[in-house]
Structure formats: C-alpha cells, structure tokens
Design a protein around this motif. Structure first.
Motif, PDB file in Angstrom:
ATOM      1  N   ALA A 162       5.135   2.151 -11.830  1.00  0.00           N
ATOM      2  CA  ALA A 162       5.494   1.548 -10.508  1.00  0.00           C
ATOM      3  C   ALA A 162       4.278   0.972 -10.004  1.00  0.00           C
ATOM      4  CB  ALA A 162       5.984   2.720  -9.466  1.00  0.00           C
ATOM      5  N   VAL A 163       3.007   1.260 -10.496  1.00  0.00           N
ATOM      6  CA  VAL A 163       1.877   0.639  -9.876  1.00  0.00           C
ATOM      7  C   VAL A 163       1.803  -0.965 -10.213  1.00  0.00           C
ATOM      8  CG1 VAL A 163      -0.647   0.786 -10.156  1.00  0.00           C
ATOM      9  CG2 VAL A 163       0.582   2.950 -10.131  1.00  0.00           C
TER      10      VAL A 163
ATOM     11  N   PHE B 241       9.334  10.024  -1.728  1.00  0.00           N
ATOM     12  CA  PHE B 241      10.402   9.579  -1.080  1.00  0.00           C
ATOM     13  C   PHE B 241      10.102   8.817   0.290  1.00  0.00           C
ATOM     14  CE2 PHE B 241      13.493   9.907   2.118  1.00  0.00           C
ATOM     15  CZ  PHE B 241      14.585   9.193   1.403  1.00  0.00           C
ATOM     16  N   GLY B 242       9.306   9.374   1.202  1.00  0.00           N
ATOM     17  CA  GLY B 242       8.869   8.836   2.651  1.00  0.00           C
ATOM     18  C   GLY B 242       8.231   7.485   2.162  1.00  0.00           C
ATOM     19  N   ALA B 243       7.047   7.555   1.692  1.00  0.00           N
ATOM     20  CA  ALA B 243       6.274   6.365   1.803  1.00  0.00           C
ATOM     21  C   ALA B 243       7.126   5.026   1.107  1.00  0.00           C
ATOM     22  CB  ALA B 243       5.066   6.711   1.034  1.00  0.00           C
ATOM     23  N   GLN B 244       7.667   5.506  -0.019  1.00  0.00           N
ATOM     24  CA  GLN B 244       8.619   4.374  -0.844  1.00  0.00           C
ATOM     25  C   GLN B 244       9.851   3.959   0.290  1.00  0.00           C
ATOM     26  OE1 GLN B 244       7.811   2.622  -3.260  1.00  0.00           O
ATOM     27  NE2 GLN B 244       9.566   1.190  -2.754  1.00  0.00           N
TER      28      GLN B 244
ATOM     29  N   GLY C  25       0.704  -1.304  -0.096  1.00  0.00           N
ATOM     30  CA  GLY C  25      -0.267  -0.036  -0.016  1.00  0.00           C
ATOM     31  C   GLY C  25       1.059   1.258   0.015  1.00  0.00           C
ATOM     32  N   LEU C  26       1.996   1.230   0.814  1.00  0.00           N
ATOM     33  CA  LEU C  26       2.852   2.339   0.876  1.00  0.00           C
ATOM     34  C   LEU C  26       3.491   2.605  -0.439  1.00  0.00           C
ATOM     35  CD1 LEU C  26       4.501   1.830   4.185  1.00  0.00           C
ATOM     36  CD2 LEU C  26       3.166   3.743   3.353  1.00  0.00           C
ATOM     37  N   SER C  27       3.889   1.799  -1.197  1.00  0.00           N
ATOM     38  CA  SER C  27       4.404   1.550  -2.596  1.00  0.00           C
ATOM     39  C   SER C  27       3.471   2.125  -3.742  1.00  0.00           C
ATOM     40  CB  SER C  27       4.921   0.441  -3.347  1.00  0.00           C
ATOM     41  OG  SER C  27       6.291   0.039  -2.253  1.00  0.00           O
TER      42      SER C  27
END
Length: 380
Positions: A366-367, A301-304, A265-267
């Motif tokens: 990336a999805v 940046f942060g979530a990935q 989910g974060l990605s």
C-alpha cells in the motif's frame, strides 16, 4: 438538534444494529436450525448480495437526487427483514431473509458517509467526531447484545437489531434537506462507471483494498490464534476492545493530525501501522506487546477510513457521491475482504499465526499505491 448531532445519531443507530449483526447473527442462524455448513452458505450469499446491492442503492440515491429517502427506506427495510429472523426458521427461509437483510443494509453505511461528507461542505463540522458515535454505539451494542442473549436468548439480540435499524430510518428522515444537485446526476446503468473514470478514485480503490482487507486474517482467525496461544477469553476481549477504543480516540481527537497529513499522509500512516501491527502479531502472543499493537488499529482502520472520506469528498461531484461511496465499499475493501477471507482458511491451517505476515505484505504494497494516489490527486 444541530446538524452534526443529527449525523452522529444516524451513525450511532446504524452501527448499533451492525454491532448486533456481526457478533450474534451466526448464533441466531444456528438457533433457527441451521448447521455449520448452512450458516456458512447463508453468510456467503449475504456477502455476494451486498456487492451488488450496495452500488445499486448508491446509484438510486444519486439518480433520484434523494439520498435521505433512499437511506431511510433501506434502514426501514432492514428492520422489517430482521423481523423475519424472529418469525421464520429453516435453511431456505433464513437464506431468503438474510439475502433481503443484506441487500437492505448494504448501502446504509456508504450512503451515510456520502450525506455526511456532503453536509460538511456547508456546516463545517468534524467528520471524525461524528463518525466516532458509530464506533461507540458498536461497542455498546456488543455489550448489550450479550446481556440480551443471556437473558432472553437470541431473540433478544434480534429485537435490538430491529430497534437499531428502525432508529436509523428515523434518524435519516431527521437529516436536514440537502440542496438538489442536478448537474452531473447519474443516469442509466452507465452511472456505475462514472467514479471509475476518476484516476484518483481508481488509485483509492487499490489503497483501500490493500490496507482495509489486511484485517481479514485478524477478523477471521485472530481470536482462534490467541486462544491456541493460551490467552483467556477476557484478555482476548480486552485486546479487541483496545483496537476499537484507539479508533474512537483518533476520530475524536485526531483532527489536527488529519489536517497536517492530508489523505496521502494518512494512507501512508495506515500502511506503516499495518506493517508494524501485523508483523508484531505474527511473531508473538505476549499481551505486553499485543496491546500496543492493537492501538495501531487507529492507523490501520481509522486513518485509512479518514483518508478515504477526504479523497472522495475532494474528487467526486456531490451528485455522484452515493454511487462513489457504494462502489468504493463494494469494489475496494468489500471484494478484497471477501476473497482474502476465503484464502485465510488454508493460510491459517498452513502457517498459523505466521499468516499475519501476509497481511503485513499487503500493507507494505500500500506504500507505493499511496504514492500513486498522491500523484493522481495532484493532477485532480
């Protein structure tokens, strides 16, 4: 000092050093007599060295079963190499100094992530809040570095760099000893391939490469694009700072979101934020739209980054953590960022700010890659 505070201090000291290196190193090289082409050559060599030295440092940490010691030695070597920037001058000398500095610094961040994620399994602290100390230190370093250069010249920035690296060496030695993981400890050069045998790790490499390297155009030409659009230096600085502050906010207060979404989910969140952020940046230089777009840095940046730490902590054995972290850093975002940065020059010349659409396409790709990662994790 508790375990979380020790890891926070380690992140803070090393990112303080990186907060000096990234903004001020080109100016230091120029002050040592290098022209623009020579500065580019020195920086390019450093990038190439890091691709090899990072995994080598991770392998050594795992093979010796001593990640703290390898981390401390790398930070101490970085401090010594940075002293060369104070004592030497000329193209050949700077080429050699920066090669050594790059080799020493390459494994520091991924090894810190490795020892921190390993410590979380026992101490149960929040990785995001610990990692936020690094982002805060990065901002402070950029501010203090500017003041140091204004007062003492570039030598002032180099001195701060040395202090940051030396502080990281001390902080690494202050970490609590981790249990020795003997089973699965990598042996020989074949150890570099061990993480690549994990399907979820291979999928993560692709997702990280697509999302994190989508920042290449922003890092290389974001400021130039906004300057050409008429934005002033103060406003541009505020836009950059907004992104980092949003990243810090996610690290500090995003634990609930991380637990709800999980790594996949974060990605997916990171990819969606990237499509929106780079799409907006491609079509407008209106600050009223750019500031909200910059807040999406928390996603891109942060979530990935948080997704990456979650996946590696889940699928990689502790005895191979250093190798996995450094191989991921080199072959995922590291290699892709280097290739894309080279491509961004012609892209900016030909498309201007429209080049951000290419970065949006990377995030769109990336999805499905994130969905494939989820399938690999379900079988792990």
């Amino acid at each position: 000092m508790n375990v979380a505070a020790r890891h926070s201090w380690l992140f803070a000291t090393q990112f303080f050093a990186f907060g000096i290196v990234l903004p001020f190193l080109p100016a230091v090289l120029a002050a040592r007599g290098l022209d623009a082409a020579e500065v580019a050559a020195v920086l390019a060599l450093g990038s190439a060295v890091r691709l090899v030295a990072g995994p080598a440092g991770g392998w050594a940490a795992d093979a010796l079963g001593a990640p703290r010691l390898v981390l401390a030695c790398a930070a101490a070597a970085s401090a010594l190499a940075a002293c060369g920037l104070l004592l030497l001058a000329g193209f050949v000398a700077m080429l050699a100094v920066h090669a050594v500095l790059s080799a020493a610094m390459a494994p520091i961040v991924p090894l810190t992530d490795a020892v921190t994620t390993a410590a979380i399994r026992g101490a149960r602290f929040d990785y995001g809040r610990v990692r936020a100390a690094g982002s805060v230190a990065f901002i402070l370093a950029a501010l203090l570095g500017g003041q140091a250069v204004a007062r003492f010249g570039v030598d002032g920035a180099v001195a701060l760099m040395v202090l940051g690296c030396a502080g990281a060496a001390v902080a690494a030695l202050l970490l609590p000893a981790a249990p020795q993981a003997v089973v699965g400890r990598p042996r020989g050069l074949a150890a570099f391939t061990l993480p690549l045998r994990i399907p979820a790790f291979r999928r993560l490499l692709l997702v990280s490469a697509l999302v994190q390297s989508s920042h290449a155009f922003y890092y290389a030409f974001g400021t130039l694009h906004w300057q050409a659009a008429g934005l002033g230096a103060g406003l541009i600085g505020a836009l950059w700072a907004t992104g980092v502050v949003a990243e810090i906010a996610l690290f500090v207060w995003g634990r609930g979101l991380v637990l709800r979404l999980g790594p996949v989910g974060l990605s997916l969140l990171a990819a969606g934020c990237g499509v929106l952020r780079w799409g907006v940046t491609a079509v407008t230089a209106d600050p009223w739209l750019l500031f909200p777009a910059q807040v999406l840095h928390a996603g891109t940046f942060g979530a990935q980054h948080l997704a990456t730490m979650a996946v590696l902590g889940r699928v990689v054995p502790v005895a191979q953590a250093g190798t996995a972290q450094t191989v991921h850093a080199a072959l995922g975002p590291g290699l892709a960022m280097g290739v894309l940065t080279l491509a961004c020059g012609p892209l900016y010349e030909g498309a201007g700010g429209g080049g951000f659409w290419a970065m949006a396409l990377l995030c769109a790709a990336a999805v499905p890659a994130s969905i494939m990662l989820g399938r690999a994790l379900s079988r792990a």
